[in-house]
Design an enzyme around this catalytic site. Structure first.
Site, mmCIF file in Angstrom:
data_model
loop_
_atom_site.group_PDB
_atom_site.id
_atom_site.type_symbol
_atom_site.label_atom_id
_atom_site.label_comp_id
_atom_site.label_asym_id
_atom_site.label_seq_id
_atom_site.Cartn_x
_atom_site.Cartn_y
_atom_site.Cartn_z
ATOM 1 N N ASP A 48 -11.011 -4.291 2.881
ATOM 2 C CA ASP A 48 -10.276 -4.266 4.140
ATOM 3 C C ASP A 48 -11.145 -3.659 5.240
ATOM 4 O O ASP A 48 -11.564 -2.509 5.150
ATOM 5 C CB ASP A 48 -8.998 -3.424 3.962
ATOM 6 C CG ASP A 48 -8.167 -3.372 5.225
ATOM 7 O OD1 ASP A 48 -7.304 -4.242 5.398
ATOM 8 O OD2 ASP A 48 -8.386 -2.454 6.046
ATOM 9 N N TYR A 53 -13.416 -1.092 13.378
ATOM 10 C CA TYR A 53 -14.170 -0.210 12.480
ATOM 11 C C TYR A 53 -15.671 -0.298 12.739
ATOM 12 O O TYR A 53 -16.428 0.572 12.293
ATOM 13 C CB TYR A 53 -13.901 -0.552 11.014
ATOM 14 C CG TYR A 53 -12.473 -0.410 10.558
ATOM 15 C CD1 TYR A 53 -11.473 0.125 11.376
ATOM 16 C CD2 TYR A 53 -12.099 -0.817 9.284
ATOM 17 C CE1 TYR A 53 -10.171 0.228 10.943
ATOM 18 C CE2 TYR A 53 -10.792 -0.707 8.830
ATOM 19 C CZ TYR A 53 -9.829 -0.192 9.667
ATOM 20 O OH TYR A 53 -8.532 -0.094 9.225
ATOM 21 N N LYS A 78 -9.189 -7.411 11.101
ATOM 22 C CA LYS A 78 -8.062 -7.227 12.011
ATOM 23 C C LYS A 78 -8.499 -7.410 13.460
ATOM 24 O O LYS A 78 -9.632 -7.071 13.834
ATOM 25 C CB LYS A 78 -7.462 -5.820 11.846
ATOM 26 C CG LYS A 78 -7.134 -5.438 10.420
ATOM 27 C CD LYS A 78 -6.520 -4.048 10.345
ATOM 28 C CE LYS A 78 -6.564 -3.497 8.939
ATOM 29 N NZ LYS A 78 -7.904 -3.077 8.513
ATOM 30 N N HIS A 111 -3.932 -5.867 14.586
ATOM 31 C CA HIS A 111 -4.131 -4.473 14.186
ATOM 32 C C HIS A 111 -3.010 -3.549 14.673
ATOM 33 O O HIS A 111 -2.558 -2.683 13.928
ATOM 34 C CB HIS A 111 -5.484 -3.989 14.735
ATOM 35 C CG HIS A 111 -6.068 -2.856 13.963
ATOM 36 N ND1 HIS A 111 -7.426 -2.618 13.900
ATOM 37 C CD2 HIS A 111 -5.500 -1.862 13.225
ATOM 38 C CE1 HIS A 111 -7.659 -1.557 13.153
ATOM 39 N NE2 HIS A 111 -6.508 -1.070 12.733
#
Length: 283
Positions: A48, A53, A78, A111
């Site tokens: 994931d 990120y 996401k 997200h």
């Protein structure tokens, strides 16, 4: 569930491994690649990540170099809040796919919901964004689509206008924060819940009540938390960069939490939350 390869089945029949490897706050670069290699060796096949990120390139590189057939891997990314909207969502997905170096994603999530302002404004933004995910799904670029951090009052208006209902909702969930209302809504709607921060980002690991229960099973509190998620029919996404803990977090299939202990954990007062409320965040 007997191992990390075991699966839940999504509404469309697509299978999702029952435990995933989270990569939030995992820096792009060799550290991330090394952690993912340990996770692969420990049996993880579900990974994931997210555009926010900023580690999609490393995640993709590690998975492509692993030698494991793409069909055995389950990869999620996401869409970040600033990319909500139809055209911008399509562009953001293309960017994520290129960074990952993959031909398709197994799961793509919105997200965070648009949640502020007049109802017609944020609901339209969520609907336009979702329409882009539906197109990508119908065009074969994504095997399953879903949302993250959506509460029932975000999901209900979206599902009134969607052609395809969300298949997954990824939310913060751990002992002390069981997301009872959202989980019940998702269960009744055929939406699988994924648990981010299943260890409360470490905030619940020192709780004496959880420690007492964990000792009875000969496991750590972290293992108890992950198993608790699984027995609540949610997909835990534990994150660690420490090899021993990566392996430990995947080793949660040799015990079952009793119904009485599950009740005790489910009834704990709220604690250990991140404080990130989808209705209050400024993104």
């Amino acid at each position: 569930m007997n191992g990390p390869h075991d699966t839940f089945v999504l509404r469309n029949g697509y299978e999702i491994p029952c435990i995933g490897f989270g990569t939030w706050k995992m820096p792009d670069g060799q550290e991330a690649i090394d952690a993912i290699n340990v996770a692969l060796d420990a049996g993880y096949r579900h990974f994931d990540t997210a555009a926010a990120y900023e580690n999609e390139e490393s995640v993709g590189k590690a998975l492509r170099r692993s030698g494991i057939d793409r069909s055995e891997l389950f990869v999620t990314s996401k869409l970040w809040a600033s990319d909500r909207g139809y055209d911008s969502a399509l562009k953001a997905f293309d960017s994520s796919l290129k960074k990952l170096g993959l031909e398709y994603l197994d799961l793509y999530l919105v997200h965070w919901p648009a949640a502020k302002g007049a109802d017609e404004v944020w609901q339209k933004e969520n609907a336009d964004t979702w329409r882009a995910l539906e197109k990508l799904y119908n065009d074969g670029y994504i095997r399953a689509i879903g949302v993250s951090n959506f509460k029932p009052h975000h999901l209900e208006p979206l599902m009134k206008v969607s052609e395809i209902d969300p298949m997954v909702n990824q939310v913060e969930m751990h002992p002390g924060f069981p997301q009872t209302e959202t989980k019940k809504f998702c269960d009744l709607s055929g939406i699988l819940v994924e648990a981010w921060s299943p260890l409360g980002q470490g905030r619940v690991l020192d709780d004496d009540r959880l420690l007492e229960i964990a000792v009875n099973y000969g496991v750590t509190v972290a293992q108890l938390c992950i198993r608790w998620c699984l027995q609540n029919n949610a997909v835990p996404l534990p994150k660690s960069m420490t090899p021993e803990r990566i392996r430990e977090n995947a080793d949660v299939f040799g015990f079952d939490i009793s119904a009485d202990d599950m009740r005790k954990i489910n009834e704990l007062e709220q604690f250990g939350m991140s404080g990130l409320d989808p209705d209050e965040v400024d993104f």
